[in-house]
Scaffold this active site. Structure first.
Site, PDB file in Angstrom:
ATOM      1  N   ASP A  20       0.874  -1.159   0.000  1.00 24.35           N
ATOM      2  CA  ASP A  20       0.000   0.000   0.000  1.00 24.35           C
ATOM      3  C   ASP A  20       0.917   1.216   0.000  1.00 24.35           C
ATOM      4  O   ASP A  20       1.659   1.441   0.961  1.00 24.35           O
ATOM      5  CB  ASP A  20      -0.865   0.018   1.263  1.00 24.35           C
ATOM      6  CG  ASP A  20      -2.087  -0.880   1.177  1.00 24.35           C
ATOM      7  OD1 ASP A  20      -2.097  -1.776   0.315  1.00 24.35           O
ATOM      8  OD2 ASP A  20      -3.015  -0.701   1.984  1.00 24.35           O
ATOM      9  N   HIS A  37       4.631  -7.126   0.459  1.00 22.63           N
ATOM     10  CA  HIS A  37       4.311  -8.429  -0.109  1.00 22.63           C
ATOM     11  C   HIS A  37       5.104  -8.669  -1.390  1.00 22.63           C
ATOM     12  O   HIS A  37       5.660  -7.733  -1.974  1.00 22.63           O
ATOM     13  CB  HIS A  37       2.808  -8.510  -0.400  1.00 22.63           C
ATOM     14  CG  HIS A  37       1.945  -8.451   0.838  1.00 22.63           C
ATOM     15  ND1 HIS A  37       1.087  -9.464   1.190  1.00 22.63           N
ATOM     16  CD2 HIS A  37       1.815  -7.505   1.805  1.00 22.63           C
ATOM     17  CE1 HIS A  37       0.461  -9.137   2.316  1.00 22.63           C
ATOM     18  NE2 HIS A  37       0.888  -7.947   2.704  1.00 22.63           N
ATOM     19  N   SER A  67       8.659   4.658   4.901  1.00 21.38           N
ATOM     20  CA  SER A  67       9.654   3.739   4.349  1.00 21.38           C
ATOM     21  C   SER A  67       9.356   3.496   2.880  1.00 21.38           C
ATOM     22  O   SER A  67       8.346   3.959   2.357  1.00 21.38           O
ATOM     23  CB  SER A  67       9.668   2.428   5.134  1.00 21.38           C
ATOM     24  OG  SER A  67       8.360   2.070   5.520  1.00 21.38           O
TER      25      SER A  67
END
Length: 581
Positions: free
Chosen positions: A396, A452, A540
């Protein structure tokens, strides 16, 4: 096919749970409009309308945001609703006003009010004729409903078409069907509509002066119609905003814009435009503003966009940032830090959806436990899960993607020393990625912070690269004085795949991010969409590098990136398709 609906928003009363002075914003694609402020009430009425162009491949999701206006500089978002306008027009074409729930920005399963909307469709051909009648009335100087040849000449000149201006006598005769020496508005409207199908007369908008695209005939007429409404004040809603947050700000913000302290713009963030980060939401196909504390913005601009600031970095501030990050990490792992969760949610209330979170809030005993929260399994479905030749988004995040290292430096990364080799730690085993394809996933504090796998394959290696902890905010990335991605602490992993060859996955630490954790190890076979790891507190970034010509990135992502515009994406949505045989 394009449809032009005339959308009459907010004509009926909204029902709120307390009294205040209210305003509403309407956002579609890259446009946002706002109403006037209502009286003090819990049932505001705006009686505003706005024409919006719906295109087949464009945005159909309109967002209505309702703000209370109890502050000088910043109004508070209380509720919103999102409507597929195309479906609404088809299903409720003759049903009049429709009532929608206003949802809590913090949790989409909580209703905070009601709002009544109506919308109808205007036929594009009728739009052409209506527009012609209205704009032609401007040059009817004696207001007799008839245009003399001098009046007609003035109009053609305003259209900015030299060819038409040279043929104005011929055009006038063609319009004057009854040969009485004057042209009625209906006659001229018919001429204008017929000419748009052949050789358009209008090259320049008489209202705003913009040069129009001759090849797009319908959009020309639509532009003129909408521009005329704006210019003559025929519609109550005010336009010219990029996001609903910008539209909702009070006079103090407008003063800061005037003083060049704070501005809105799309593209590279530098100077005053770095005060507001505007990204394109892929799901709703509209612009949204990323929330960031104003004091932090000022600090980052002072440090990362000046030679003096970066000189301070070289004199020891790097070590200070590292120390602060470690200290903040320990603090966010303490039991006392849990009290920061409600404050965090209030600040990011319209950008964190608690309805997606796997566990209730009382499950989290520290702030970091909440920060690395898991989502419900249904919250992030993986696109084309059975096709390993389709890559998906790894986080995301706000994404930019580039076909080459050179493109990434031209449109986004302004640090003079950036290179793919430097990013990967100058490891000789990474020679496969020369001239590779670069995809940057930037995570902000409010995001789901687990990352992911974008592809299926086998993890070949992990490599730790020591470094600094600069912020990964665009204010730093877009600075020519800083080299964030090649100087920050990071972990490089290589995934071997059947469809894409080798893929480098780089997890990059940043200010306040002292910990990067992985849940997989070397030798593991993984499927795209599987969880790979997570970042502890802070912003990040993940960067994926694909071998040259191994993937065709989705066109919408490349188009936005070429505008230096980040795209807001979710884990599991499509990234691109393999081009290797």
């Amino acid at each position: 096919m394009r449809i032009l609906p005339e959308s009459r928003f907010l004509r009926s009363s909204a029902e709120m749970k307390f009294k205040d002075k209210w305003l509403a914003c309407v956002s579609l694609g890259e446009q946002t409009f706002r109403t006037e402020v209502s009286d003090q009430t819990d049932t505001p009425v705006w009686n505003s309308e706005k024409k919006l162009l719906l295109e087949k491949n464009g945005s159909h999701i309109v967002r209505i945001s309702v703000f209370e206006t109890n502050r000088l500089s910043k109004n508070s978002l209380i509720g919103y609703c999102e409507i597929n306008l195309l479906e609404f027009l088809i299903e409720d074409f003759d049903s009049g006003a429709e009532v929608f729930d206003l949802l809590d920005p913090s949790s989409s399963d909580i209703v905070v009010g009601k709002i009544s909307l109506s919308c109808n469709v205007e036929d594009p051909i009728e739009t052409e004729k209506n527009f012609a009648r209205r704009i032609l009335s401007i040059v009817d100087y004696n207001e007799d409903g008839l245009l003399s040849f001098p009046e007609f000449s003035d109009l053609i000149k305003a259209f900015g078409n030299k060819v038409a201006d040279d043929k104005k006598e011929e055009l006038f005769k063609a319009a004057d069907k009854n040969q009485d020496g004057v042209v009625s508005l209906d006659e001229l409207a018919d001429l204008l509509a017929s000419q748009q199908e052949k050789k358009p007369l209008i090259n320049c908008c008489p209202v705003c002066g913009e040069i129009l695209e001759v090849s797009d005939k319908l959009n020309t007429v639509v532009h003129l119609s909408l521009c005329f409404d704006e210019g003559t004040g025929n519609q109550i809603m005010t336009g010219g905003f990029l996001t609903d947050k910008q539209a909702s700000y009070g006079w103090m913000f407008k003063l800061s814009e005037w003083a060049h302290y704070s501005t809105y713009d799309i593209g590279l963030n530098s100077g005053s435009s770095a005060s507001h980060i505007v990204v394109f939401d892929r799901k709703s196909k509209r612009l949204v503003e990323e929330l960031i504390d104003g004091k932090i913005v000022m600090s980052m601009r002072a440090i990362y966009q000046s030679k003096i600031g970066l000189h301070l970095m070289d004199k020891g501030a790097k070590e200070i940032l590292h120390s602060i990050s470690e200290k903040q990490g320990r603090k966010m792992n303490s039991v006392e830090s849990a009290k920061e969760i409600p404050k965090f949610l209030e600040f990011f209330k319209d950008q964190i959806n608690l309805a997606e979170v796997k566990h209730p809030l009382d499950h989290f005993k520290t702030f970091n436990e909440f920060f690395i929260r898991e989502l419900k399994p249904s919250a992030r479905p993986v696109a084309m899960v059975d096709r390993d030749d389709v890559a998906v988004c790894a986080a995301d995040s706000r994404l930019v993607a580039f076909r080459s290292e050179e493109d990434s430096k031209r449109f986004w990364i302004k640090g003079k020393k950036f290179s793919i080799g430097g990013l990967l730690g100058n490891d000789p085993s990474c020679s496969n990625f020369k001239d590779g394809i670069v995809v940057i996933f930037r995570l902000a504090p409010q995001d789901y912070h687990r990352f992911h796998f974008p592809v299926s394959g086998t993890i070949e290696q992990f490599k730790d690269v020591s470094g600094c902890l600069y912020t990964v905010n665009p204010i730093a990335v877009n600075s020519k004085y800083c080299n964030v991605f090649t100087e920050n602490k990071r972990v490089v992993s290589i995934i071997s795949t059947v469809s894409f060859g080798k893929v480098a996955f780089v997890a990059i630490g940043a200010t306040m991010v002292g910990s990067i954790a992985f849940v997989k190890k070397t030798g593991d076979y993984v499927n795209k969409g599987d969880q790979f790891g997570y970042f502890s507190f802070g912003g990040s970034t993940v960067i994926c590098v694909f071998e040259k010509d191994s993937i065709q990135i989705d066109e919408d992502l490349l188009a936005n990136s070429a505008r230096s515009l980040e795209t807001l994406v979710q884990v599991g949505t499509t990234l691109g398709i393999a081009t290797k045989v």
